[in-house]
Design a protein around this motif. Structure first.
Motif, PDB file in Angstrom:
ATOM      1  N   LYS A  20       1.450   9.184  -6.087  1.00 42.01           N
ATOM      2  CA  LYS A  20       1.801  10.679  -5.945  1.00 42.01           C
ATOM      3  C   LYS A  20       2.862  11.001  -6.964  1.00 42.01           C
ATOM      4  CE  LYS A  20       3.777  13.456  -2.221  1.00 42.01           C
ATOM      5  NZ  LYS A  20       4.407  13.404  -0.670  1.00 42.01           N
ATOM      6  N   LEU A  21       3.955  10.155  -7.125  1.00 40.18           N
ATOM      7  CA  LEU A  21       4.925  10.561  -8.180  1.00 40.18           C
ATOM      8  C   LEU A  21       4.225  10.730  -9.734  1.00 40.18           C
ATOM      9  CD1 LEU A  21       7.813   8.015  -7.340  1.00 40.18           C
ATOM     10  CD2 LEU A  21       7.694  10.513  -7.246  1.00 40.18           C
ATOM     11  N   LEU A  22       3.301   9.734 -10.114  1.00 35.97           N
ATOM     12  CA  LEU A  22       2.556   9.858 -11.424  1.00 35.97           C
ATOM     13  C   LEU A  22       1.912  10.920 -11.534  1.00 35.97           C
ATOM     14  CD1 LEU A  22       1.573   5.953 -12.046  1.00 35.97           C
ATOM     15  CD2 LEU A  22       3.457   7.459 -13.273  1.00 35.97           C
ATOM     16  N   SER A  23       1.055  11.510 -10.368  1.00 33.84           N
ATOM     17  CA  SER A  23       0.312  12.753 -10.520  1.00 33.84           C
ATOM     18  C   SER A  23       1.088  13.796 -10.495  1.00 33.84           C
ATOM     19  CB  SER A  23      -0.552  12.670  -8.884  1.00 33.84           C
ATOM     20  OG  SER A  23      -1.126  13.876  -8.856  1.00 33.84           O
ATOM     21  N   HIS A  24       2.211  13.910  -9.752  1.00 31.11           N
ATOM     22  CA  HIS A  24       3.094  15.258  -9.958  1.00 31.11           C
ATOM     23  C   HIS A  24       3.642  15.137 -11.525  1.00 31.11           C
ATOM     24  CE1 HIS A  24       6.225  18.409  -9.186  1.00 31.11           C
ATOM     25  NE2 HIS A  24       7.011  17.384  -9.623  1.00 31.11           N
ATOM     26  N   ARG A  25       4.096  14.161 -11.918  1.00 28.91           N
ATOM     27  CA  ARG A  25       4.712  14.114 -13.364  1.00 28.91           C
ATOM     28  C   ARG A  25       3.393  14.536 -14.362  1.00 28.91           C
ATOM     29  NH1 ARG A  25       6.941   8.800 -16.215  1.00 28.91           N
ATOM     30  NH2 ARG A  25       8.502   9.845 -17.197  1.00 28.91           N
ATOM     31  N   LYS A  26       2.213  14.119 -14.080  1.00 33.44           N
ATOM     32  CA  LYS A  26       1.028  14.624 -14.992  1.00 33.44           C
ATOM     33  C   LYS A  26       0.748  15.935 -14.877  1.00 33.44           C
ATOM     34  CE  LYS A  26      -3.601  13.052 -16.142  1.00 33.44           C
ATOM     35  NZ  LYS A  26      -4.780  12.317 -15.975  1.00 33.44           N
ATOM     36  N   SER A  27       0.974  16.504 -13.671  1.00 31.43           N
ATOM     37  CA  SER A  27       0.847  18.013 -13.543  1.00 31.43           C
ATOM     38  C   SER A  27       1.910  19.016 -13.976  1.00 31.43           C
ATOM     39  CB  SER A  27       0.401  18.488 -11.890  1.00 31.43           C
ATOM     40  OG  SER A  27       1.382  18.021 -11.352  1.00 31.43           O
ATOM     41  N   LEU A  74       1.081  -1.230   0.064  1.00 33.12           N
ATOM     42  CA  LEU A  74       0.194   0.073   0.152  1.00 33.12           C
ATOM     43  C   LEU A  74       0.952   1.198   0.050  1.00 33.12           C
ATOM     44  CD1 LEU A  74      -2.765   1.293   0.155  1.00 33.12           C
ATOM     45  CD2 LEU A  74      -2.667   1.103   2.602  1.00 33.12           C
ATOM     46  N   GLU A  75       1.838   1.281   0.685  1.00 34.15           N
ATOM     47  CA  GLU A  75       2.909   2.392   0.804  1.00 34.15           C
ATOM     48  C   GLU A  75       3.419   2.635  -0.427  1.00 34.15           C
ATOM     49  OE1 GLU A  75       4.345   2.311   5.366  1.00 34.15           O
ATOM     50  OE2 GLU A  75       5.055   1.277   4.078  1.00 34.15           O
TER      51      GLU A  75
END
Length: 128
Positions: free
Chosen positions: A33-40, A25-26
């Motif tokens: 979190k990393l993918l979200s930052h990359r997408k933004s 889960l961690e």
């Protein structure tokens, strides 16, 4: 990591990784979190070759390009992304020559304005 040189090109032929201990889960939360930052922060909805230039010592290629006012500049259908200046995106019909000419233009303007030589991270193979 093993790197094999062939005709002055470096090829990765193996790698060993060490990962931090933790739960699945961690790990999944960290990945999301990393993918979200990359997408933004990166223009992932457009075709590109990824990061165009290596970051110079103590600087960032994207910042240099942006500081030179080049975000959004285009040649043909090759355009410097307005989301991340170190990405050249294909608006749909970019030719290899458009991309190569844009890379040359970026290098020229950044050097003229900052005296910093950008080094391409992408490798151009063949003639345009």
């Amino acid at each position: 990591m093993k790197i094999q040189k062939q005709n002055d090109a470096e090829l990765f032929i193996g790698a060993w990784f060490s990962f931090l201990k933790g739960t699945q889960l961690e790990a999944e939360e960290s990945i999301w979190k990393l993918l979200s930052h990359r997408k933004s922060t990166q223009p992932l909805s457009w075709p590109s070759a990824g990061s165009t230039f290596k970051n110079p010592n103590n600087n960032y290629a994207a910042k240099l390009i942006e500081d030179c006012g080049l975000k959004g500049f285009k040649i043909g259908d090759a355009k410097i992304s307005e989301k991340h200046a170190n990405f050249i995106i294909n608006l749909g019909a970019a030719r290899a020559k458009d991309i190569e000419d844009l890379i040359k233009h970026i290098k020229k303007i950044v050097f003229k304005e900052t005296k910093i030589k950008l080094v391409a991270e992408v490798e151009i193979i063949g003639d345009v």
